[in-house]
Design a protein around this motif. Sequence first.
Motif, PDB file in Angstrom:
ATOM      1  N   ALA A   9       0.936  -1.318   0.119  1.00  0.00           N
ATOM      2  CA  ALA A   9       0.125   0.009  -0.059  1.00  0.00           C
ATOM      3  C   ALA A   9       1.005   1.111  -0.077  1.00  0.00           C
ATOM      4  O   ALA A   9       1.787   1.246   0.454  1.00  0.00           O
ATOM      5  CB  ALA A   9      -1.011  -0.007   1.104  1.00  0.00           C
ATOM      6  N   ALA A  11       0.946   4.931   1.419  1.00  0.00           N
ATOM      7  CA  ALA A  11       0.097   5.550   2.875  1.00  0.00           C
ATOM      8  C   ALA A  11       0.364   7.024   2.806  1.00  0.00           C
ATOM      9  O   ALA A  11       1.553   7.448   2.448  1.00  0.00           O
ATOM     10  CB  ALA A  11       0.432   4.744   3.893  1.00  0.00           C
ATOM     11  N   GLU A  21      -4.672   5.138   2.513  1.00  0.00           N
ATOM     12  CA  GLU A  21      -3.922   4.113   1.907  1.00  0.00           C
ATOM     13  C   GLU A  21      -4.340   3.813   0.378  1.00  0.00           C
ATOM     14  O   GLU A  21      -5.612   3.630   0.192  1.00  0.00           O
ATOM     15  CB  GLU A  21      -3.880   2.804   2.698  1.00  0.00           C
ATOM     16  CG  GLU A  21      -3.167   2.948   3.950  1.00  0.00           C
ATOM     17  CD  GLU A  21      -2.731   1.471   4.636  1.00  0.00           C
ATOM     18  OE1 GLU A  21      -3.279   0.549   4.276  1.00  0.00           O
ATOM     19  OE2 GLU A  21      -2.309   1.684   5.770  1.00  0.00           O
TER      20      GLU A  21
END
Length: 134
Positions: A9, A11, A21
């Motif tokens: 992810a 973020a 995210e």
Amino acid sequence: MPEDREAPATALELVGQHRVELRRDPALDTLELIGRDGKVVLAIEVRETGPVLRFEGAGLTLKAAGELVLDAKKLTLRSDEALSLSTGGDLELVAAGDLRSTARVQTITAELGDVRVEANDDVRIDGERVLVNC
């Protein structure tokens, strides 16, 4: 990277210990707003068929200063405990097809004025007892 593994992810930290995210996958891209408790508050899933919004949490309020329109081919409202519709003005229910109402008990009350029942054809009242002016 193997196809069955989720991509890492991306973020972005936000105010109040919230974060956003973004997860990219060949079949699904997901943008999540995560609360300070680590739980997903809002998710936007983008699929080939289009985006899906998912809200999670104790409550959700949609507020518009003007008109709010929900327009869909089919709309379902479902509640486990209660459902309330209220307005400070008139309420109109219109169906091009049939209108059915089913409940354990039904009450119709006119606080000021008449109750009118009109039909193009017959009016049928079927009950164990039909009480009038009681």
